[in-house]
Design a protein around this motif. Structure first.
Motif, PDB file in Angstrom:
ATOM      1  N   LYS A   1       3.294  58.431  39.520  1.00 25.56           N
ATOM      2  CA  LYS A   1       4.091  57.819  38.463  1.00 25.56           C
ATOM      3  C   LYS A   1       3.724  56.364  38.247  1.00 25.56           C
TER       4      LYS A   1
ATOM      5  N   LEU B   1       0.387  53.367  39.298  1.00 29.65           N
ATOM      6  CA  LEU B   1      -0.826  52.994  40.009  1.00 29.65           C
ATOM      7  C   LEU B   1      -0.884  51.478  40.012  1.00 29.65           C
TER       8      LEU B   1
ATOM      9  N   GLU C   1      -4.963  61.568  27.989  1.00 25.52           N
ATOM     10  CA  GLU C   1      -3.570  61.966  27.816  1.00 25.52           C
ATOM     11  C   GLU C   1      -2.944  61.200  26.666  1.00 25.52           C
TER      12      GLU C   1
ATOM     13  N   GLU D   1      -0.310  47.106  36.977  1.00 25.99           N
ATOM     14  CA  GLU D   1       0.357  48.397  37.133  1.00 25.99           C
ATOM     15  C   GLU D   1      -0.024  49.333  35.994  1.00 25.99           C
ATOM     16  N   ILE D   2      -0.385  50.552  36.344  1.00 21.90           N
ATOM     17  CA  ILE D   2      -0.695  51.558  35.332  1.00 21.90           C
ATOM     18  C   ILE D   2       0.335  52.675  35.453  1.00 21.90           C
ATOM     19  N   ILE D   3       1.080  52.874  34.400  1.00 24.44           N
ATOM     20  CA  ILE D   3       2.134  53.890  34.407  1.00 24.44           C
ATOM     21  C   ILE D   3       1.778  54.969  33.400  1.00 24.44           C
ATOM     22  N   PRO D   4       1.470  56.182  33.878  1.00 20.01           N
ATOM     23  CA  PRO D   4       1.059  57.253  32.966  1.00 20.01           C
ATOM     24  C   PRO D   4       2.195  57.644  32.023  1.00 20.01           C
ATOM     25  N   ALA D   5       1.832  58.291  30.942  1.00 19.58           N
ATOM     26  CA  ALA D   5       2.829  58.809  30.014  1.00 19.58           C
ATOM     27  C   ALA D   5       3.754  59.776  30.754  1.00 19.58           C
TER      28      ALA D   5
ATOM     29  N   ARG E   1       3.873  57.033  26.176  1.00 18.21           N
ATOM     30  CA  ARG E   1       2.547  56.417  26.202  1.00 18.21           C
ATOM     31  C   ARG E   1       2.247  55.772  27.559  1.00 18.21           C
ATOM     32  N   VAL E   2       0.952  55.656  27.812  1.00 15.77           N
ATOM     33  CA  VAL E   2       0.512  54.972  29.023  1.00 15.77           C
ATOM     34  C   VAL E   2       0.875  53.498  28.913  1.00 15.77           C
TER      35      VAL E   2
ATOM     36  N   ASP F   1      -3.253  46.707  26.317  1.00 13.90           N
ATOM     37  CA  ASP F   1      -3.588  47.925  25.579  1.00 13.90           C
ATOM     38  C   ASP F   1      -4.604  48.744  26.371  1.00 13.90           C
ATOM     39  N   PRO F   2      -4.256  49.978  26.737  1.00 15.54           N
ATOM     40  CA  PRO F   2      -5.178  50.801  27.542  1.00 15.54           C
ATOM     41  C   PRO F   2      -6.470  51.124  26.783  1.00 15.54           C
TER      42      PRO F   2
END
Lengths: 76, 76
Positions: A25, A27, A71, B28-32, B38-39, B55-56
């Motif tokens: 959730k 990274l 994704e 920090e990278i938070i997936p959708a 959104r990521v 912006d990813p």
């Protein structure tokens, strides 16, 4: 005698095993600094909130970011 | 009438301006997910602890990771 610096790394060992991008959730990427001489990459798992340290040199990170991008474009 | 899902994204707007990899202490990278479609990529600045959303899709992330890797091999 030089002063010994206090080293405070979060990770003791890193996992090189593949991590499913859907299983984490968060990274966290922490650059090298005075408190820890190496980059640290910490994945927080969805299931149990467990934190796992990943090897920045491994393909894991590359794949994670690729999946994250994919994704995103899928959903938008 | 479908239920409206509660959307809880952390980022309201993202910065596409280049970020110096030495200026942040955490990324920090938070997936959708269900709570945000959104990521999200959040950089915490060293200076003041300010959090900045990136912006990813932009090159920022790519460059950051490249720099992070370079820094690591330089030190080891």
């Amino acid at each position: 005698i030089p002063h010994s610096r206090t080293i405070r790394c979060t990770c003791i060992e890193t996992s090189t095993q593949p991590v499913n991008p859907k299983s984490f959730k968060k990274l966290e990427i922490i650059p090298a600094s005075q408190s820890c001489p190496r980059v640290e990459i910490i994945a927080t798992m969805k299931m149990n909130g467990e934190k796992r340290c990943l090897d920045p040199e491994s393909k894991v990170i590359k794949n994670l970011l690729k999946a994250v991008r994919k994704e995103r474009s899928k959903r938008s």
